[in-house]
Design an enzyme around this catalytic site. Sequence first.
Site, PDB file in Angstrom:
ATOM      1  N   HIS A 240       0.832  -1.205   0.000  1.00  9.91           N
ATOM      2  CA  HIS A 240       0.000   0.000   0.000  1.00  9.91           C
ATOM      3  C   HIS A 240       0.868   1.258   0.000  1.00  9.91           C
ATOM      4  O   HIS A 240       0.564   2.240  -0.663  1.00  9.91           O
ATOM      5  CB  HIS A 240      -0.939   0.002   1.218  1.00  9.91           C
ATOM      6  CG  HIS A 240      -2.131  -0.888   1.035  1.00  9.91           C
ATOM      7  ND1 HIS A 240      -3.412  -0.476   1.273  1.00  9.91           N
ATOM      8  CD2 HIS A 240      -2.236  -2.168   0.620  1.00  9.91           C
ATOM      9  CE1 HIS A 240      -4.253  -1.461   1.012  1.00  9.91           C
ATOM     10  NE2 HIS A 240      -3.552  -2.502   0.630  1.00  9.91           N
TER      11      HIS A 240
ATOM     12  N   ASP B 228      -4.710   6.418   2.892  1.00  8.21           N
ATOM     13  CA  ASP B 228      -4.962   5.022   2.513  1.00  8.21           C
ATOM     14  C   ASP B 228      -6.385   4.638   2.922  1.00  8.21           C
ATOM     15  O   ASP B 228      -6.928   5.188   3.876  1.00  8.21           O
ATOM     16  CB  ASP B 228      -3.972   4.108   3.254  1.00  8.21           C
ATOM     17  CG  ASP B 228      -4.117   2.658   2.830  1.00  8.21           C
ATOM     18  OD1 ASP B 228      -3.445   2.273   1.854  1.00  8.21           O
ATOM     19  OD2 ASP B 228      -4.913   1.902   3.451  1.00  8.21           O
TER      20      ASP B 228
ATOM     21  N   TRP C 189      11.757 -21.080 -10.056  1.00 11.58           N
ATOM     22  CA  TRP C 189      12.552 -19.997  -9.463  1.00 11.58           C
ATOM     23  C   TRP C 189      12.157 -19.927  -7.989  1.00 11.58           C
ATOM     24  O   TRP C 189      11.032 -19.564  -7.671  1.00 11.58           O
ATOM     25  CB  TRP C 189      12.227 -18.688 -10.197  1.00 11.58           C
ATOM     26  CG  TRP C 189      13.081 -17.534  -9.827  1.00 11.58           C
ATOM     27  CD1 TRP C 189      12.731 -16.479  -9.043  1.00 11.58           C
ATOM     28  CD2 TRP C 189      14.418 -17.299 -10.237  1.00 11.58           C
ATOM     29  NE1 TRP C 189      13.782 -15.598  -8.936  1.00 11.58           N
ATOM     30  CE2 TRP C 189      14.833 -16.083  -9.653  1.00 11.58           C
ATOM     31  CE3 TRP C 189      15.334 -18.020 -11.028  1.00 11.58           C
ATOM     32  CZ2 TRP C 189      16.113 -15.560  -9.855  1.00 11.58           C
ATOM     33  CZ3 TRP C 189      16.601 -17.489 -11.215  1.00 11.58           C
ATOM     34  CH2 TRP C 189      16.980 -16.268 -10.628  1.00 11.58           C
TER      35      TRP C 189
ATOM     36  N   ALA D 272      10.677 -13.107  -7.576  1.00 12.91           N
ATOM     37  CA  ALA D 272      10.986 -13.075  -9.015  1.00 12.91           C
ATOM     38  C   ALA D 272      10.977 -11.632  -9.515  1.00 12.91           C
ATOM     39  O   ALA D 272      10.270 -10.802  -8.957  1.00 12.91           O
ATOM     40  CB  ALA D 272       9.936 -13.882  -9.773  1.00 12.91           C
TER      41      ALA D 272
ATOM     42  N   HIS E  57      -2.046 -14.699  -8.329  1.00  8.78           N
ATOM     43  CA  HIS E  57      -2.909 -14.648  -7.138  1.00  8.78           C
ATOM     44  C   HIS E  57      -3.930 -13.505  -7.259  1.00  8.78           C
ATOM     45  O   HIS E  57      -4.748 -13.338  -6.369  1.00  8.78           O
ATOM     46  CB  HIS E  57      -2.054 -14.483  -5.877  1.00  8.78           C
ATOM     47  CG  HIS E  57      -1.490 -13.103  -5.688  1.00  8.78           C
ATOM     48  ND1 HIS E  57      -0.840 -12.402  -6.688  1.00  8.78           N
ATOM     49  CD2 HIS E  57      -1.484 -12.275  -4.611  1.00  8.78           C
ATOM     50  CE1 HIS E  57      -0.469 -11.223  -6.234  1.00  8.78           C
ATOM     51  NE2 HIS E  57      -0.841 -11.114  -4.978  1.00  8.78           N
TER      52      HIS E  57
ATOM     53  N   ASN F  31      -1.927  -5.044  -8.184  1.00  8.35           N
ATOM     54  CA  ASN F  31      -0.710  -4.557  -8.863  1.00  8.35           C
ATOM     55  C   ASN F  31      -0.244  -5.571  -9.907  1.00  8.35           C
ATOM     56  O   ASN F  31       0.113  -5.203 -11.028  1.00  8.35           O
ATOM     57  CB  ASN F  31       0.408  -4.299  -7.855  1.00  8.35           C
ATOM     58  CG  ASN F  31       0.084  -3.138  -6.939  1.00  8.35           C
ATOM     59  OD1 ASN F  31      -0.287  -2.063  -7.395  1.00  8.35           O
ATOM     60  ND2 ASN F  31       0.175  -3.345  -5.639  1.00  8.35           N
ATOM     61  N   SER F  32      -0.249  -6.853  -9.535  1.00  4.75           N
ATOM     62  CA  SER F  32       0.176  -7.896 -10.484  1.00  4.75           C
ATOM     63  C   SER F  32      -0.730  -7.888 -11.706  1.00  4.75           C
ATOM     64  O   SER F  32      -0.272  -8.032 -12.847  1.00  4.75           O
ATOM     65  CB  SER F  32       0.120  -9.273  -9.824  1.00  4.75           C
ATOM     66  OG  SER F  32       1.034  -9.328  -8.758  1.00  4.75           O
TER      67      SER F  32
ATOM     68  N   GLU G 108       0.059  -4.927 -13.876  1.00  8.42           N
ATOM     69  CA  GLU G 108       1.352  -5.134 -14.554  1.00  8.42           C
ATOM     70  C   GLU G 108       1.167  -6.069 -15.752  1.00  8.42           C
ATOM     71  O   GLU G 108       1.716  -5.845 -16.838  1.00  8.42           O
ATOM     72  CB  GLU G 108       2.377  -5.717 -13.576  1.00  8.42           C
ATOM     73  CG  GLU G 108       2.857  -4.697 -12.542  1.00  8.42           C
ATOM     74  CD  GLU G 108       3.509  -5.339 -11.314  1.00  8.42           C
ATOM     75  OE1 GLU G 108       3.852  -6.540 -11.333  1.00  8.42           O
ATOM     76  OE2 GLU G 108       3.678  -4.618 -10.299  1.00  8.42           O
TER      77      GLU G 108
HETATM   78  C1  LIG Z   1      -7.236  -4.936  -0.221  1.00  5.54           C
HETATM   79  O1  LIG Z   1      -7.586  -5.480   1.013  1.00  5.54           O
HETATM   80  C2  LIG Z   1      -6.547  -6.010   1.761  1.00  5.54           C
HETATM   81  C3  LIG Z   1      -5.192  -5.907   1.442  1.00  5.54           C
HETATM   82  C4  LIG Z   1      -4.205  -6.504   2.252  1.00  5.54           C
HETATM   83  C5  LIG Z   1      -2.790  -6.458   1.954  1.00  5.54           C
HETATM   84  O2  LIG Z   1      -1.950  -6.426   2.979  1.00  5.54           O
HETATM   85  C6  LIG Z   1      -0.582  -6.406   2.797  1.00  5.54           C
HETATM   86  C7  LIG Z   1       0.278  -6.389   3.926  1.00  5.54           C
HETATM   87  C8  LIG Z   1       1.651  -6.338   3.744  1.00  5.54           C
HETATM   88  O3  LIG Z   1       2.446  -6.311   4.820  1.00  5.54           O
HETATM   89  C9  LIG Z   1       2.216  -6.283   2.487  1.00  5.54           C
HETATM   90  C10 LIG Z   1       1.371  -6.306   1.380  1.00  5.54           C
HETATM   91  O4  LIG Z   1       1.883  -6.259   0.217  1.00  5.54           O
HETATM   92  C11 LIG Z   1      -0.032  -6.368   1.532  1.00  5.54           C
HETATM   93  C12 LIG Z   1      -0.902  -6.391   0.457  1.00  5.54           C
HETATM   94  C13 LIG Z   1      -2.281  -6.459   0.690  1.00  5.54           C
HETATM   95  O5  LIG Z   1      -3.186  -6.539  -0.301  1.00  5.54           O
HETATM   96  C14 LIG Z   1      -2.842  -6.216  -1.583  1.00  5.54           C
HETATM   97  O6  LIG Z   1      -2.580  -4.840  -1.653  1.00  5.54           O
HETATM   98  C15 LIG Z   1      -2.275  -4.409  -2.972  1.00  5.54           C
HETATM   99  C16 LIG Z   1      -2.031  -2.912  -2.961  1.00  5.54           C
HETATM  100  O7  LIG Z   1      -0.742  -2.637  -2.661  1.00  5.54           O
HETATM  101  C17 LIG Z   1      -3.418  -4.692  -3.941  1.00  5.54           C
HETATM  102  O8  LIG Z   1      -4.595  -3.986  -3.613  1.00  5.54           O
HETATM  103  C18 LIG Z   1      -3.704  -6.179  -3.882  1.00  5.54           C
HETATM  104  O9  LIG Z   1      -4.793  -6.461  -4.724  1.00  5.54           O
HETATM  105  C19 LIG Z   1      -3.999  -6.599  -2.475  1.00  5.54           C
HETATM  106  O10 LIG Z   1      -4.235  -7.986  -2.446  1.00  5.54           O
HETATM  107  C20 LIG Z   1      -4.596  -7.167   3.399  1.00  5.54           C
HETATM  108  C21 LIG Z   1      -5.921  -7.244   3.702  1.00  5.54           C
HETATM  109  O11 LIG Z   1      -6.354  -7.891   4.808  1.00  5.54           O
HETATM  110  C22 LIG Z   1      -5.417  -8.515   5.581  1.00  5.54           C
HETATM  111  C23 LIG Z   1      -6.919  -6.675   2.884  1.00  5.54           C
HETATM  112  O12 LIG Z   1      -8.215  -6.794   3.198  1.00  5.54           O
HETATM  113  O1  LIG Z   2       8.059 -12.770  -6.670  1.00  6.16           O
HETATM  114  C1  LIG Z   2       7.489 -11.668  -6.715  1.00  6.16           C
HETATM  115  C2  LIG Z   2       6.228 -11.412  -6.139  1.00  6.16           C
HETATM  116  C3  LIG Z   2       5.665 -10.161  -6.266  1.00  6.16           C
HETATM  117  N1  LIG Z   2       6.316  -9.177  -6.927  1.00  6.16           N
HETATM  118  C4  LIG Z   2       5.742  -7.808  -7.022  1.00  6.16           C
HETATM  119  O2  LIG Z   2       5.028  -7.507  -5.839  1.00  6.16           O
HETATM  120  C5  LIG Z   2       3.855  -6.773  -6.140  1.00  6.16           C
HETATM  121  C6  LIG Z   2       2.653  -7.571  -5.637  1.00  6.16           C
HETATM  122  O3  LIG Z   2       1.556  -6.702  -5.535  1.00  6.16           O
HETATM  123  P1  LIG Z   2       0.079  -7.224  -5.672  1.00  6.16           P
HETATM  124  O4  LIG Z   2      -0.834  -6.072  -5.501  1.00  6.16           O
HETATM  125  O5  LIG Z   2      -0.084  -7.986  -6.919  1.00  6.16           O
HETATM  126  O6  LIG Z   2      -0.118  -8.269  -4.521  1.00  6.16           O
HETATM  127  P2  LIG Z   2       0.304  -8.280  -2.969  1.00  6.16           P
HETATM  128  O7  LIG Z   2       1.652  -8.881  -2.933  1.00  6.16           O
HETATM  129  O8  LIG Z   2       0.278  -6.863  -2.479  1.00  6.16           O
HETATM  130  O9  LIG Z   2      -0.724  -9.152  -2.402  1.00  6.16           O
HETATM  131  C7  LIG Z   2       3.815  -6.586  -7.640  1.00  6.16           C
HETATM  132  O10 LIG Z   2       4.359  -5.316  -7.960  1.00  6.16           O
HETATM  133  C8  LIG Z   2       4.756  -7.677  -8.153  1.00  6.16           C
HETATM  134  O11 LIG Z   2       5.414  -7.338  -9.358  1.00  6.16           O
HETATM  135  C9  LIG Z   2       7.543  -9.414  -7.504  1.00  6.16           C
HETATM  136  O12 LIG Z   2       8.144  -8.523  -8.128  1.00  6.16           O
HETATM  137  N2  LIG Z   2       8.098 -10.653  -7.384  1.00  6.16           N
END
Ligand SMILES: COc1cc(-c2[o+]c3cc(O)cc([O-])c3cc2O[C@@H]2O[C@H](CO)[C@H](O)[C@H](O)[C@H]2O)cc(OC)c1O
Ligand SMILES: O=c1ccn([C@@H]2O[C@H](COP(=O)(O)OP(=O)(O)O)[C@@H](O)[C@H]2O)c(=O)[nH]1
Length: 487
Positions: A16, A124, A348, A352, A369, A373-374, A377
């Site tokens: 985030h 946020d 790997w 990655a 998953h 962001n994925s 991308e």
């Molecule tokens: C969107 O609702 C939730 C998001 C998260 C969550 O928490 C989180 C915690 C970390 O320490 C590192 C993370 O990378 C991370 C990521 C995350 O969700 C993802 O966030 C991304 C934005 O950066 C993007 O929106 C992705 O689609 C999310 O899957 C946790 C959570 O509950 C625990 C949520 O409800």
């Molecule tokens: O092996 C990995 C796993 C994740 N990512 C990066 O981590 C971010 C993952 O963000 P996403 O919102 O998809 O999921 P989250 O990890 O926050 O659940 C993206 O920028 C990916 O490119 C990466 O570079 N290598």
Amino acid sequence: MESLNVLLLPEPGSGHLMSLIEAGKRLLGHGSAGGDDVGHGRELTVTVLVVRPPTPESALEVDAHVRRVAASGIGIRFHHLPAEDPPTDCGGNLQEFKSRYLELYKPHVRAAARELGASALVIDFFATPVLDVARELSLPAYVYFTSTAGLLALMLRLPALDKEFDADFEAFEGTVDVPGLPPVPAGSTPGFMGRKNSPNFTWFVYHGRRFMDADGIIANTVAELEPGLLAAIAEGRCVPGRPAPPLYPIGPVLDLDAKRDASSEACLRWLDAQPRASVVFLCFGSLGWFDAAKAREVATGLERSGHRFLWALRGPPAAGSRHPSEADLDELLPAGFLEQTKERGLVWPRWAPQKAVLAHPAVGGFVTHCGWNSTLESLWHGVPLVPWPLYAEQHLNAFELVSAMGVAVPLKVDRKRDNFVEAAELERAVRALMDGGGEEGRMAREKAAEMKDACRKAVEEGGSSRVALERLREAIREGARAATTTA
Ligand SMILES: COc1cc(-c2[o+]c3cc(O)cc([O-])c3cc2O[C@@H]2O[C@H](CO)[C@H](O)[C@H](O)[C@H]2O)cc(OC)c1O
Ligand SMILES: O=c1ccn([C@@H]2O[C@H](COP(=O)(O)OP(=O)(O)O)[C@@H](O)[C@H]2O)c(=O)[nH]1
């Protein structure tokens, strides 16, 4: 000219935080949707309010990122808020934890806004209690939404859904009405919706209600990716009777300056030797990992599919950590798998270089998953998907990718068995996506190519995200003018 100081309040999870900092760069006129003309942003200053990450592990990640951005000379400033002790009574309720932890920072945000002479606050979506501070100080306040317009529409609708539904969603077999989406099977709703009496659910209802108090919602999406959802929100169909705050879809907000670094060179060199669009890439976000039972199904499915693959496989977190470990391939993979597939596959076992992989011409499909962001991308590079959601809001994202955007071939994921996928099902989905002939795969590939064009056009001069960003800058200037007049 005096500059307007926009304060950003990210949630201290690195995903985030990075996303909101990227949005800040765009406000300043940098980044893919920022516009090359940095002059646009000259009268804005962006200061990130840094909340102390709650664990030493996340502190290391966040500190490293803050240092990188500070050293980049891009002009983003950082202001560290005094540390608060994280709540200790949330159990495993992560959404409750994030929300309550950020709520503790209200007094520090108030003090920082006064000290730094803030003109606007961007928070946020876990930080909506802080909207009270903005009201007290007559500051315009915007919510930054890191995920899909689908999740945003659902959250806006959540206070009403809470009243309409008596049952827990995890026990419900029907569908949920989210304006702008086809009926959503209860099994595709986000994890926090499972039980209505859980603090996570209560917090999401609260955040959904508070979004309506914001001066605007900045969304990391692209108007052309989710047109029906953005229209449903803007037309007030999620909260009938109340106009929705203005929406600013400024995405894709991504750091696309992926560099080939030495640690990932071998994996990219392997891709260099593969034919165009021949490789399916599997990668599961920052928190996704597999045990031996799941890894065996993947290995069997990939072997039987006959396709080339690059599989980023990570193992269970070490004690006390939430982050996956480097995979022990002897432990996780069936005997003989690596030998049998060595001509066409690479496993790997660590983080990655995902952005560089998705940008590589050899990659033709992505088993993901469904982190947003994925997903962005992947679409930026026109790579079609197979959704394998694991946590957070990802089951909803998976549903939207298949049923609304049409960029993915569906995969049957057994949520009741910890998101288990049978080998035969993975084999079917990989073949459907990667085999030349099938209708399902052809449609997903075509749609993903269309979305690639749409995303790239959106960030060009006159494109939807550039226009939204300019509207946002103008709203911030206008809000500051109005505040000065009333002061
Ligand atoms: C969107 O609702 C939730 C998001 C998260 C969550 O928490 C989180 C915690 C970390 O320490 C590192 C993370 O990378 C991370 C990521 C995350 O969700 C993802 O966030 C991304 C934005 O950066 C993007 O929106 C992705 O689609 C999310 O899957 C946790 C959570 O509950 C625990 C949520 O409800
Ligand atoms: O092996 C990995 C796993 C994740 N990512 C990066 O981590 C971010 C993952 O963000 P996403 O919102 O998809 O999921 P989250 O990890 O926050 O659940 C993206 O920028 C990916 O490119 C990466 O570079 N290598």
